[in-house]
Scaffold this active site. Sequence first.
Site, PDB file in Angstrom:
ATOM      1  N   GLU A 181       0.813  -1.221   0.000  1.00 34.39           N
ATOM      2  CA  GLU A 181       0.000   0.000   0.000  1.00 34.39           C
ATOM      3  C   GLU A 181       0.849   1.274   0.000  1.00 34.39           C
ATOM      4  O   GLU A 181       0.482   2.275   0.610  1.00 34.39           O
ATOM      5  CB  GLU A 181      -0.955  -0.007   1.203  1.00 34.39           C
ATOM      6  N   GLU A 250      -7.041  -7.235  -1.222  1.00 37.96           N
ATOM      7  CA  GLU A 250      -7.687  -7.100   0.086  1.00 37.96           C
ATOM      8  C   GLU A 250      -9.142  -6.665  -0.067  1.00 37.96           C
ATOM      9  O   GLU A 250      -9.431  -5.488  -0.287  1.00 37.96           O
ATOM     10  CB  GLU A 250      -6.945  -6.093   0.983  1.00 37.96           C
TER      11      GLU A 250
END
Length: 845
Positions: A181, A250
Amino acid sequence: MAATAAGRLLPLLLLLLPLLAASTVTYDHRSLIIDGRRRLLISASIHYPRSVPAMWPKLVAEAKEGGADCIETYVFWNGHETAPGQYYFEDRFDLVQFVRVVKDAGLYLMLRIGPFVAAEWNFGGVPVWLHYIPGTVFRTNNEPFKSHMQSFTTKIVDMMKKERFFASQGGHIILAQVENEYGDYERGYGAGGKAYAEWAASMALAQNIGVPWIMCQQYDAPDHVINTCNKFYCDQFKPNSPTKPKIWTENWPGWFQTFGESNPHRPPEDVAFSVARFIGKGGSVQNYYVYHGGTNFDRTAGGPFITTSYDYDAPIDEYGLRRLPKWAHLRELHKSIKLCEHSLLYGNSTSLSLGPQQEVTLLSSADVYTDHSGGCVAFLANVDSEKDKVVTFRNRQYDLPAWSVSILPDCKNVVFNTAKVQSQTMMVDMVPETLQASIPDQWSIFREKIGIWDKSDFVRNGFVDLINTTKDSTDYLWHTTSLNVDRSYPATGNHPVLNIHSKGHAVHAFLNNMLIGSAYGNGSESSFSVHMPISLKAGKNEIALLSMTVGLKSAGPYYEWVGAGLTSVNVSGIKNGTIDLSSNNWAYKIGLEGEHYSLYKPDQGNNQRWRPQSEPPKDQPLTWYKVNIDVPEGDVPVGIDMQSMGKGLVWLNGNAIGRYFPRTSSTDDRCTPSCNYRGQFSPNKCRIGCGKPTQRWYHVPRSWFHPSGNTLVVFEEHGGDPMKITFSRRVVTSVCSFVSENFPSIDLESWDKSISDDGAVAAKVQLSCPKGKKISSIKFASFGDPSGTCRSYQQGSCHHPSSLSVVEKACLNIDSCTVTLSEDGFGKDLCPGVAKTLAIEADCS
């Protein structure tokens, strides 16, 4: 001669066998390609150190039974490299064993090495020691950080290569991830951010693992690395290159918890909707983060203030039990998607509007895939968050509830609708069991000395940063000073107040060896100020402040520089005005005496510091408790109920269960009496548990118990009643179902494209109690138009009077049953024109 030649060839053949068994993993714009075949993959996150090795095989098996093709896990750097070049790969951190369990189950593995992981894990998974290597700045173009990151990444890759775990070696690892991320923070690091991201990708590719690398939320991922999506919804996500597949690393089926807040809940209808939308819009790899969340044992919870539980409202709960209906609803979704796999991956796609546009939002649409073999699949979607729709597709009408997707593997028959949950709901309760002491009336205690318990570690004018001082070797740091009050100080008429300001995370304040108060930050804001009325005596007053961390920050730009600890202390409300103590001489002591002597370890059971007590003291701050206990009966999962205690740490047989803190949430902390799955989900939407402790029970793995001689150790910070600590067994006590006659009723196991829904099969309710239990009573049954949720169903205006007797006849005193929604079962239709629903609540015992 022939025998000799054969003898020479045998070793060569043995060397070639792994190469012959190797798989090729590549990709194109549609999907991963494994051994020349496009694959649509359902993946499930299970983090190995958040459970115990004894649980791993069952957790993986449950994921496989739930329809997973692949297991995903992070690699937790700070759990493995405990000091520079010193590694730990045992017990919960036995990565090789976990990877082998996945392989033995016949599943693929996605290995997210990072090694920064965030994950609500302490310090984002990066070792704290790395912050104190001179010149180090995390996650930017910084040589010390890159050097250690590369060293650890190479260590993990080499371990996997040694075991031949990569698909290119004949193993099952099909994807690996570097960084995590980073795209959301890259700009905050300036030019160093872009350079670091490019370096991380190049470093990973140079590992030569023979399978693709991914970078999640990395919008500028280089050509040979796949960028992926992490969000609640990824149907609109597009990779940064037309040559890359659409991967969702995710999908959050719930959310994490923080001490002192209510608990988030994501409805299964919405999770299924998000997956169906993603697959219908061309997605081909979908991973649940997390499928099993588990437990932040010891001090691994980050945050700060992340709970010890990492349950995450996941399809498999913290204790390893299926969460129904979520687990089963998603399993049916996965089966339905798999029926469509070939057309989805090899067919030509078309998007059709099935209704009007409103505020630029396409209210209803069809994503259709047709292939050369005549296959056709359709995903019919209604993204209106309020209104149900009747749509026409290929000259047939379909009912589409608001915020739902129907899946048609033959462009004709609906086999699944995301809003129609056919699975039973399973109600799980924590059933208390008395804490049985092996030796009656035999507790032992040790009381911490308030303040400096040995000689001080150092004395300083003013305050130091808590984290920089402890280096996370402990949660605790003592600060002590004194305040002299003139002998003429009047005993009455003054109202002194001790004012404490801290950048986090918590503090217990003592005056003249008495606890005068405690204060805490929270998950949203770790800093706090507190104002404590005090009574000073003439002469010398001893002030001792125990400052604490409650998990280190897990993410954010330059997060490693976020400190904690006291910033100012003063006493106001006295005749001389305010006395600033901030620049006083403060004596410091790192950690607790009980920690120093490892009183929680089994070999310290006879340490002379332990004092036997027939009955342990209540409401006593800074007290260690030890008691020998019996094993809770049965084999169901176990939690320890710490509601009677304040805050602290707890161990069983030397195993750190974790921080306990039954902090109560506000009664108006965003909770609602019911949860509407329709519309965009956020962690603030469907919250439960207002006015209750965020976490009351703490998971104790069964494998941590011995047959006898179990030692429970508790360190309590500010007082509680240890006699009220109990173990509780996690038990399924009842099951419920709420099924309507318009629910899809096609058997997915035997589905055939030649069938037609013209002769509709009646919908069914299926109830099942866990192994060893039977349906002992029917608490509610109504065939008509009932409403409500499990344990709060209500009859509607339409109710068949024989509902209870029909259900009792079918279900009582057996472990599972099926009840069909039809006139054959319930008799004459008493409410023509009303869509019938059957709601049942049954006890299991």
